[in-house]
Design a protein around this motif. Structure first.
Motif, PDB file in Angstrom:
ATOM      1  N   PRO A 130       0.814  -1.240   0.000  1.00  0.00           N
ATOM      2  CA  PRO A 130       0.000   0.000   0.000  1.00  0.00           C
ATOM      3  C   PRO A 130       0.837   1.275   0.000  1.00  0.00           C
ATOM      4  O   PRO A 130       0.329   2.343  -0.369  1.00  0.00           O
ATOM      5  N   ALA A 131       2.109   1.170   0.349  1.00  0.00           N
ATOM      6  CA  ALA A 131       2.961   2.362   0.370  1.00  0.00           C
ATOM      7  C   ALA A 131       3.519   2.683  -1.017  1.00  0.00           C
ATOM      8  O   ALA A 131       4.091   3.760  -1.220  1.00  0.00           O
ATOM      9  N   ILE A 132       3.330   1.751  -1.958  1.00  0.00           N
ATOM     10  CA  ILE A 132       3.889   1.939  -3.300  1.00  0.00           C
ATOM     11  C   ILE A 132       2.907   2.738  -4.158  1.00  0.00           C
ATOM     12  O   ILE A 132       1.717   2.418  -4.245  1.00  0.00           O
ATOM     13  N   LYS A 133       3.439   3.746  -4.832  1.00  0.00           N
ATOM     14  CA  LYS A 133       2.648   4.521  -5.792  1.00  0.00           C
ATOM     15  C   LYS A 133       3.176   4.174  -7.181  1.00  0.00           C
ATOM     16  O   LYS A 133       4.377   4.269  -7.452  1.00  0.00           O
ATOM     17  N   THR A 134       2.281   3.742  -8.090  1.00  0.00           N
ATOM     18  CA  THR A 134       2.665   3.359  -9.453  1.00  0.00           C
ATOM     19  C   THR A 134       2.427   4.525 -10.392  1.00  0.00           C
ATOM     20  O   THR A 134       1.296   5.042 -10.484  1.00  0.00           O
ATOM     21  N   ILE A 135       3.465   4.936 -11.118  1.00  0.00           N
ATOM     22  CA  ILE A 135       3.369   6.036 -12.084  1.00  0.00           C
ATOM     23  C   ILE A 135       3.619   5.469 -13.474  1.00  0.00           C
ATOM     24  O   ILE A 135       4.654   4.835 -13.717  1.00  0.00           O
ATOM     25  N   SER A 136       2.682   5.673 -14.376  1.00  0.00           N
ATOM     26  CA  SER A 136       2.805   5.214 -15.756  1.00  0.00           C
ATOM     27  C   SER A 136       3.480   6.293 -16.603  1.00  0.00           C
ATOM     28  O   SER A 136       3.011   7.438 -16.656  1.00  0.00           O
ATOM     29  N   LEU A 137       4.560   5.920 -17.268  1.00  0.00           N
ATOM     30  CA  LEU A 137       5.284   6.827 -18.160  1.00  0.00           C
ATOM     31  C   LEU A 137       4.956   6.449 -19.596  1.00  0.00           C
ATOM     32  O   LEU A 137       5.241   5.330 -20.032  1.00  0.00           O
ATOM     33  N   LYS A 138       4.367   7.380 -20.344  1.00  0.00           N
ATOM     34  CA  LYS A 138       3.939   7.120 -21.710  1.00  0.00           C
ATOM     35  C   LYS A 138       4.887   7.784 -22.700  1.00  0.00           C
ATOM     36  O   LYS A 138       5.542   8.779 -22.387  1.00  0.00           O
ATOM     37  N   GLY A 139       4.914   7.214 -23.924  1.00  0.00           N
ATOM     38  CA  GLY A 139       5.793   7.732 -24.955  1.00  0.00           C
ATOM     39  C   GLY A 139       5.374   9.121 -25.416  1.00  0.00           C
ATOM     40  O   GLY A 139       4.184   9.455 -25.412  1.00  0.00           O
ATOM     41  N   ILE A 140       6.366   9.903 -25.803  1.00  0.00           N
ATOM     42  CA  ILE A 140       6.065  11.238 -26.308  1.00  0.00           C
ATOM     43  C   ILE A 140       5.435  11.128 -27.690  1.00  0.00           C
ATOM     44  O   ILE A 140       5.270  10.024 -28.235  1.00  0.00           O
ATOM     45  N   GLU A 141       5.095  12.276 -28.278  1.00  0.00           N
ATOM     46  CA  GLU A 141       4.360  12.288 -29.544  1.00  0.00           C
ATOM     47  C   GLU A 141       5.091  11.529 -30.648  1.00  0.00           C
ATOM     48  O   GLU A 141       4.458  10.837 -31.452  1.00  0.00           O
ATOM     49  N   THR A 142       6.403  11.628 -30.701  1.00  0.00           N
ATOM     50  CA  THR A 142       7.169  10.942 -31.757  1.00  0.00           C
ATOM     51  C   THR A 142       7.430   9.473 -31.440  1.00  0.00           C
ATOM     52  O   THR A 142       7.890   8.719 -32.302  1.00  0.00           O
ATOM     53  N   LYS A 143       7.116   9.057 -30.194  1.00  0.00           N
ATOM     54  CA  LYS A 143       7.351   7.659 -29.791  1.00  0.00           C
ATOM     55  C   LYS A 143       6.150   7.161 -28.987  1.00  0.00           C
ATOM     56  O   LYS A 143       6.269   6.813 -27.803  1.00  0.00           O
ATOM     57  N   PRO A 144       5.009   7.089 -29.619  1.00  0.00           N
ATOM     58  CA  PRO A 144       3.773   6.784 -28.871  1.00  0.00           C
ATOM     59  C   PRO A 144       3.683   5.354 -28.344  1.00  0.00           C
ATOM     60  O   PRO A 144       2.892   5.088 -27.432  1.00  0.00           O
ATOM     61  N   ASP A 145       4.433   4.442 -28.926  1.00  0.00           N
ATOM     62  CA  ASP A 145       4.329   3.029 -28.522  1.00  0.00           C
ATOM     63  C   ASP A 145       5.156   2.690 -27.277  1.00  0.00           C
ATOM     64  O   ASP A 145       5.021   1.580 -26.741  1.00  0.00           O
TER      65      ASP A 145
END
Length: 236
Positions: A130-145
């Motif tokens: 419960p102390a862990i916070k998950t942050i999703s990092l997404k690709g920028i516009e030129t690297k969307p995948d």
């Protein structure tokens, strides 16, 4: 006494008769000698001569042929057995080689699955904390995948990075994690070159941050990010 009486009463033969009898005996003796001279001598053959007779020679030739045929037959049988043995050994060797390859392949697959399972277990333990916070990092516009995950422990301030969908960096390059602190990028360390992308690798602790981002840098990392090599980012 009887002998004396015979001599007294004996009558002498006439001389002509006596001569005739002797002549007859001599003629018969001469004929007997002539017949004996004309008889063929009896030849007793020795065992060696007997063995050299045509019949015995023919028998020996037949025996030799039989022995030769039998020897040839044994030679053929031995050759066939040798070929069968060699063929069986070759098949056994190939089968063992194939089995070893299959065993090595199975062990490799098992090791890979065990590694994947260990990674999933580690991630599951982080998610369940419960102390862990998950942050999703997404690709920028030129690297969307592209996609990555940051697991940030709000209590210990430990940071874990998982490169979910990131290409393997080229030789001499590494991915570097940045924490945006009050608008300034702070290095949180480089992702290990030998680590699997799906592995949640331990990075540097981050006390506070408003966002995280990843850039592709020279191996070993840099003190400040190369903005042209920005790959993914995500706000907290």
């Amino acid at each position: 006494m009887l002998e004396n009486l015979a001599e007294i009463q004996a009558v002498a033969l006439p001389i002509p008769l006596k001569e005739k009898i002797w002549a007859r005996l001599e003629d018969e003796n001469l004929v007997a000698k002539n017949n004996s001279a004309h008889l063929s001598p009896t030849v007793i053959t020795s065992s060696d001569e007997h063995s050299k007779s045509p019949l015995n020679s023919r028998t020996e030739e037949q025996s030799a042929k039989i022995v030769s045929v039998r020897s040839y037959g044994w030679a053929i049988a031995a050759s066939v057995l040798f070929m069968l043995s060699a063929g069986a050994n070759l098949i056994l060797y190939q089968q063992q080689k194939h089995d070893r390859q299959m065993l090595a392949q199975t062990n490799t697959q098992l090791d890979s699955k065990q590694t994947t399972l260990a990674v999933l277990q580690d991630k599951w333990a982080l998610i369940q904390n419960p102390a862990i916070k998950t942050i999703s990092l997404k690709g920028i516009e030129t690297k969307p995948d592209l996609h990555a995950l940051v697991y940030w422990d709000q209590q210990s301030k430990a940071v874990y990075l998982s490169l979910e969908q990131m290409p393997v960096p080229p030789k001499g390059k590494q991915y570097q994690l940045w924490a945006m602190v009050d608008g300034q990028p702070v290095s949180a360390g480089v992702f290990p070159v030998a680590a699997s992308n799906q592995m949640a690798s331990k990075m540097l602790d981050v006390a506070k941050a408003q966002a995280f981002a990843i850039t592709l840098e020279d191996e070993g990392g840099k003190p400040s990010p190369t903005l042209t090599e920005l790959c993914v980012m995500g706000n907290i």
